[in-house]
Scaffold this motif. Structure first.
Motif, PDB file in Angstrom:
ATOM      1  N   ASP A 169      15.723   5.936 -21.365  1.00 32.34           N
ATOM      2  CA  ASP A 169      16.328   5.023 -22.541  1.00 32.34           C
ATOM      3  C   ASP A 169      15.527   4.106 -22.957  1.00 32.34           C
ATOM      4  N   PRO A 170      15.560   3.673 -24.323  1.00 32.77           N
ATOM      5  CA  PRO A 170      14.977   2.611 -24.714  1.00 32.77           C
ATOM      6  C   PRO A 170      15.679   1.117 -23.716  1.00 32.77           C
ATOM      7  N   ILE A 171      14.907   0.424 -23.476  1.00 34.23           N
ATOM      8  CA  ILE A 171      15.305  -1.159 -23.098  1.00 34.23           C
ATOM      9  C   ILE A 171      15.414  -2.014 -24.159  1.00 34.23           C
ATOM     10  N   MET A 172      16.682  -2.451 -24.398  1.00 34.82           N
ATOM     11  CA  MET A 172      17.156  -3.449 -25.556  1.00 34.82           C
ATOM     12  C   MET A 172      17.251  -4.925 -24.802  1.00 34.82           C
ATOM     13  N   VAL A 173      16.436  -5.626 -25.560  1.00 35.79           N
ATOM     14  CA  VAL A 173      16.963  -7.182 -25.416  1.00 35.79           C
ATOM     15  C   VAL A 173      17.249  -7.648 -26.597  1.00 35.79           C
ATOM     16  N   SER A 174      18.612  -8.035 -26.663  1.00 33.32           N
ATOM     17  CA  SER A 174      19.035  -8.631 -28.123  1.00 33.32           C
ATOM     18  C   SER A 174      19.123  -7.710 -29.148  1.00 33.32           C
ATOM     19  N   ASP A 175      19.418  -6.529 -28.837  1.00 30.34           N
ATOM     20  CA  ASP A 175      19.282  -5.223 -30.050  1.00 30.34           C
ATOM     21  C   ASP A 175      18.021  -4.983 -30.695  1.00 30.34           C
ATOM     22  N   ARG A 176      16.782  -5.491 -29.699  1.00 29.85           N
ATOM     23  CA  ARG A 176      15.395  -4.969 -29.904  1.00 29.85           C
ATOM     24  C   ARG A 176      14.905  -4.323 -28.759  1.00 29.85           C
ATOM     25  N   ALA A 177      14.228  -3.173 -29.165  1.00 24.76           N
ATOM     26  CA  ALA A 177      13.782  -2.243 -28.157  1.00 24.76           C
ATOM     27  C   ALA A 177      12.585  -2.971 -27.588  1.00 24.76           C
ATOM     28  N   VAL A 178      12.216  -2.952 -26.567  1.00 22.58           N
ATOM     29  CA  VAL A 178      10.897  -3.706 -25.932  1.00 22.58           C
ATOM     30  C   VAL A 178       9.868  -2.570 -25.101  1.00 22.58           C
ATOM     31  N   SER A 179       8.873  -2.928 -24.957  1.00 28.94           N
ATOM     32  CA  SER A 179       7.956  -2.093 -24.322  1.00 28.94           C
ATOM     33  C   SER A 179       7.629  -2.558 -23.003  1.00 28.94           C
ATOM     34  N   VAL A 180       7.397  -1.937 -21.848  1.00 32.90           N
ATOM     35  CA  VAL A 180       7.022  -2.178 -20.536  1.00 32.90           C
ATOM     36  C   VAL A 180       5.908  -1.734 -19.970  1.00 32.90           C
ATOM     37  N   ASP A 181       5.266  -2.387 -19.192  1.00 30.64           N
ATOM     38  CA  ASP A 181       3.992  -1.887 -18.229  1.00 30.64           C
ATOM     39  C   ASP A 181       4.052  -2.709 -17.085  1.00 30.64           C
ATOM     40  N   PRO A 182       3.666  -2.045 -16.086  1.00 31.57           N
ATOM     41  CA  PRO A 182       3.608  -2.777 -14.793  1.00 31.57           C
ATOM     42  C   PRO A 182       2.469  -3.807 -14.895  1.00 31.57           C
ATOM     43  N   ASP A 183       2.454  -5.063 -14.342  1.00 26.42           N
ATOM     44  CA  ASP A 183       1.596  -6.008 -14.328  1.00 26.42           C
ATOM     45  C   ASP A 183       0.714  -5.935 -13.259  1.00 26.42           C
ATOM     46  N   VAL A 184      -0.333  -5.174 -13.140  1.00 25.61           N
ATOM     47  CA  VAL A 184      -1.166  -4.792 -12.184  1.00 25.61           C
ATOM     48  C   VAL A 184      -2.622  -5.495 -12.403  1.00 25.61           C
ATOM     49  N   ARG A 185      -2.999  -6.347 -11.583  1.00 19.93           N
ATOM     50  CA  ARG A 185      -4.342  -7.007 -11.975  1.00 19.93           C
ATOM     51  C   ARG A 185      -5.326  -6.248 -10.903  1.00 19.93           C
TER      52      ARG A 185
END
Length: 88
Positions: A72-88
């Motif tokens: 499912d889309p992840i929503m923050v304040s009615d906005r779909a956000v994109s996510v990625d692991p923060d791997v360095r």
């Protein structure tokens, strides 16, 4: 691709955040996946406004994996956000 994510990774890079959100709103949106240890939302120095991305650190790597596996889309304040692991 979860195979490329280190098993110990607990930090998520989040893009497309609303510019009027705050740490509490972001934490609430992601706490459904597990305990959120920290939320960092970078701001422009000259205006103090959010840059539209941030970092979410979970207490356990399983929470990060749950986010990445979410269909499912992840929503923050009615906005779909994109996510990625923060791997360095």
């Amino acid at each position: 691709n979860l195979k490329a994510v280190p098993a110990s990774c607990t930090t998520l890079f989040v893009k497309n955040l609303p510019y009027d959100t705050d740490e509490d709103v972001v934490q609430e949106a992601f706490s459904a996946f597990g305990k959120v240890a920290n939320v960092r939302l970078p701001r422009w120095h000259h205006t103090g406004k959010l840059k539209g991305f941030g970092y979410i650190e979970f207490a356990k790597p399983q929470a990060l994996r749950a986010v990445l596996q979410s269909k499912d889309p992840i929503m923050v304040s009615d906005r779909a956000v994109s996510v990625d692991p923060d791997v360095r």
